[in-house]
Design an enzyme around this catalytic site. Sequence first.
Site, mmCIF file in Angstrom:
data_model
loop_
_atom_site.group_PDB
_atom_site.id
_atom_site.type_symbol
_atom_site.label_atom_id
_atom_site.label_comp_id
_atom_site.label_asym_id
_atom_site.label_seq_id
_atom_site.Cartn_x
_atom_site.Cartn_y
_atom_site.Cartn_z
ATOM 1 N N ASP A 58 34.230 -34.381 19.908
ATOM 2 C CA ASP A 58 34.240 -33.878 21.283
ATOM 3 C C ASP A 58 34.851 -34.950 22.186
ATOM 4 O OD1 ASP A 58 32.378 -31.513 22.887
ATOM 5 O OD2 ASP A 58 33.191 -33.176 24.067
ATOM 6 N N ILE A 59 35.669 -34.511 23.132
ATOM 7 C CA ILE A 59 36.362 -35.452 24.026
ATOM 8 C C ILE A 59 35.394 -36.130 24.999
ATOM 9 C CG2 ILE A 59 36.955 -33.889 25.943
ATOM 10 C CD1 ILE A 59 39.856 -34.927 25.674
ATOM 11 N N HIS A 78 32.589 -22.577 18.738
ATOM 12 C CA HIS A 78 32.479 -23.970 18.276
ATOM 13 C C HIS A 78 31.006 -24.310 18.134
ATOM 14 C CE1 HIS A 78 32.995 -23.749 22.642
ATOM 15 N NE2 HIS A 78 32.144 -24.744 22.747
HETATM 16 P P1 5GP Z 1 31.112 -25.614 25.514
HETATM 17 O O1 5GP Z 1 30.691 -26.068 26.874
HETATM 18 O O2 5GP Z 1 32.169 -24.523 25.581
HETATM 19 O O3 5GP Z 1 29.988 -25.256 24.595
HETATM 20 O O4 5GP Z 1 31.781 -26.880 24.841
HETATM 21 C C1 5GP Z 1 33.126 -27.204 24.989
HETATM 22 C C2 5GP Z 1 33.267 -28.637 24.557
HETATM 23 O O5 5GP Z 1 34.635 -28.911 24.374
HETATM 24 C C3 5GP Z 1 32.721 -29.638 25.576
HETATM 25 O O6 5GP Z 1 31.691 -30.418 24.990
HETATM 26 C C4 5GP Z 1 33.963 -30.467 25.949
HETATM 27 O O7 5GP Z 1 33.665 -31.824 26.131
HETATM 28 C C5 5GP Z 1 34.880 -30.231 24.773
HETATM 29 N N1 5GP Z 1 36.295 -30.299 25.096
HETATM 30 C C6 5GP Z 1 36.908 -29.765 26.192
HETATM 31 N N2 5GP Z 1 38.234 -29.997 26.145
HETATM 32 C C7 5GP Z 1 38.447 -30.697 24.991
HETATM 33 C C8 5GP Z 1 39.640 -31.248 24.390
HETATM 34 O O8 5GP Z 1 40.755 -31.125 24.882
HETATM 35 N N3 5GP Z 1 39.462 -31.906 23.210
HETATM 36 C C9 5GP Z 1 38.243 -32.058 22.623
HETATM 37 N N4 5GP Z 1 38.198 -32.736 21.470
HETATM 38 N N5 5GP Z 1 37.115 -31.551 23.165
HETATM 39 C C10 5GP Z 1 37.222 -30.885 24.334
#
Ligand code: 5GP
Length: 114
Positions: free
Chosen positions: A30-31, A100
């Site tokens: 995760d970034i 994810h």
């Molecule tokens: P959600 O909030 O949808 O469950 O999680 C999305 C996740 O994707 C977040 O934890 C965010 O930090 C991660 N994320 C967002 N953009 C990117 C990216 O460009 N690369 C990576 N590796 N992770 C990302």
Amino acid sequence: MADCLFCKIVNREIPGSIVYEDDGVLAFNDINPQAPTHVLIIPKRHIESLNALEPDDDRLVGELVRRAAAIAKERGFAAGGFRTVFNTNRDAGQTVLHIHLHLLGGRSLSWPPG
Ligand code: 5GP
Ligand code: ZN
């Protein structure tokens, strides 16, 4: 999906710090990590959320979950414990509409979440 961030990582159109890959699954860091290990485990095929899963996807979902446990084991915190989370849609804070599985580990995690 042309404009999906995680499809772009799958297709190497944008960089990802990849920790595991096979025919159907990709795992990358995760970034914005929330724990010493914060890995996202995704199907390579675009599926928007858990709401879009079909019975034929059961095996794929099992592979995501088992991959999370395998990474936890490799990194030495499986026995101590870890968290796996699928956020689904707005109220859970899903920001990327490509399924994810978050794997969080390497520290003690509080519960319940906010
Ligand atoms: P959600 O909030 O949808 O469950 O999680 C999305 C996740 O994707 C977040 O934890 C965010 O930090 C991660 N994320 C967002 N953009 C990117 C990216 O460009 N690369 C990576 N590796 N992770 C990302
Ligand atoms: Zn996608």
